[in-house]
Design a protein around this motif. Sequence first.
Motif, mmCIF file in Angstrom:
data_model
loop_
_atom_site.group_PDB
_atom_site.id
_atom_site.type_symbol
_atom_site.label_atom_id
_atom_site.label_comp_id
_atom_site.label_asym_id
_atom_site.label_seq_id
_atom_site.Cartn_x
_atom_site.Cartn_y
_atom_site.Cartn_z
ATOM 1 N N GLN A 3 20.886 10.518 20.691
ATOM 2 C CA GLN A 3 20.420 11.354 19.596
ATOM 3 C C GLN A 3 19.225 10.761 18.860
ATOM 4 N N ASP A 4 18.832 9.553 19.237
ATOM 5 C CA ASP A 4 17.729 8.893 18.526
ATOM 6 C C ASP A 4 16.406 9.626 18.696
ATOM 7 N N TRP A 5 16.180 10.195 19.876
ATOM 8 C CA TRP A 5 14.913 10.899 20.090
ATOM 9 C C TRP A 5 14.773 12.054 19.102
ATOM 10 N N ALA A 6 15.870 12.740 18.831
ATOM 11 C CA ALA A 6 15.823 13.825 17.847
ATOM 12 C C ALA A 6 15.702 13.264 16.437
ATOM 13 N N ASN A 7 16.478 12.244 16.134
ATOM 14 C CA ASN A 7 16.455 11.658 14.789
ATOM 15 C C ASN A 7 15.099 11.060 14.441
ATOM 16 N N ASP A 8 14.367 10.613 15.461
ATOM 17 C CA ASP A 8 13.054 9.996 15.237
ATOM 18 C C ASP A 8 11.899 10.982 15.406
#
Length: 442
Positions: free
Chosen positions: A114-119
């Motif tokens: 989910q980091d790609w979305a969060n970033d």
Amino acid sequence: MSARARAIMAALSAAFLATAACSGGKGGSSHAASVTQPVKGGPIEAGVIPAKGTPSYNFLRDLANGLEKDYPGTKMTLTFANTEARPGLEQRWRSGKGPDLDYGMFDGTNPNLQDWANDDFLVDLTPYLKQQNPQTGKPWLDSFSPTAQPFMKNKDGKYYAVPTEASLTVLFYNAKIFKDHDIKPPATWDELLTAVDQLKAAGVDPIAVTGLFEPYMGMWSDYLFLRSVGYAKTRAALSDCTGKLDDPGFADGLTKLQQLRDKGAFLKGFQGTDFTAAQASFFQGKAGMILMGSWLVSEMKKSIPPDFQLGAIGFPSLPGGHGDQTALMGGEQLVSLNAKSDVIPLAIEWLKRLTSKQTQTARAKEIGEVSAVNDVGAPPEMPGMDKVMKSASTMVPRYYGIPDSKTKDAVYPEIAKLFFGKSDAQQTLNNLKSNLSRVCGN
């Protein structure tokens, strides 16, 4: 373009060209305000799962040709985005030069993805998914199966991916061999053990499995733990480092896996057999069963004999087990949109075409892909798959997120040792406890 692709394009063009003014957007936090941007042609790159030259790839190439025809100036590049290609693609993403569309960038059921979305690397697709489809009168989002939607949605409630096919892990069996030898497709663990004995008596290796890819061996322990322990408690212990292996169901699951090994249930020479050869052995009649994802049929389409009779059932239940006895393990092949893309409206158009009922129905019939879109039947080459899907209480993510977590080297290597006879069930459990304690710091 093939006749099939022209038929799909004819059905899609009227609907999608009519809604072109409702497609589009721009990367960043403000793209909800620009969903009415018109679709314009241009260069666009999309990651794809199938390798070039396969039937699945050719299907997508035909679909891309239709997009190029409908939007002058469009040139669509399909880039292999699976397995060994991922590290290089992720480097491109980090440098700000990722494809306009790509797989493997998000999974709402896996905190590690989910980091790609969060970033802010990915477009928030929520405003597009909430737009009404003029063909159905319902939002685009409603076209996707309820079991697929948790994979699409982030913890902030926004959607960052759409599923282009489902990957369901089921027990496939050779229906002809089972019928010829009066073997009952196993619904319970005891019935599975009986089927193993009957297949061996018939001179057939009971279960095809690869010994060269640990997560595929891990599919067996994953399902056993799902039945004997339950998904949440297993994930907490094996992936999230928030639980322990103190439930007796863990020992029971490993003991049952040792039962299969000690019965000689696995394909002869599986230790040195890769997954393609293991799958080929199943379709050649050398093994009676294989626990595999629903990609099996599309991946092996060219190697399946015309007269092969395939059957599909859910993983056997464990009477007395404390987990869900009808839950289905699987996942979604999810594609996300690059927030830095210069052709977001065109990319949205591609996603709508790719996930339309017409396209998904054609893929199921011609390629053998299982769809995450409502009212698209299971591939005709998979008798029993519709029943498996309808009888499942829920779908939970396969692998428990282990391959993407810090425990990835602590779990499946130990399962492989159990398969290979280098440890027994109790030693495996002890080694897992030790490894996880070290990695998780508890």
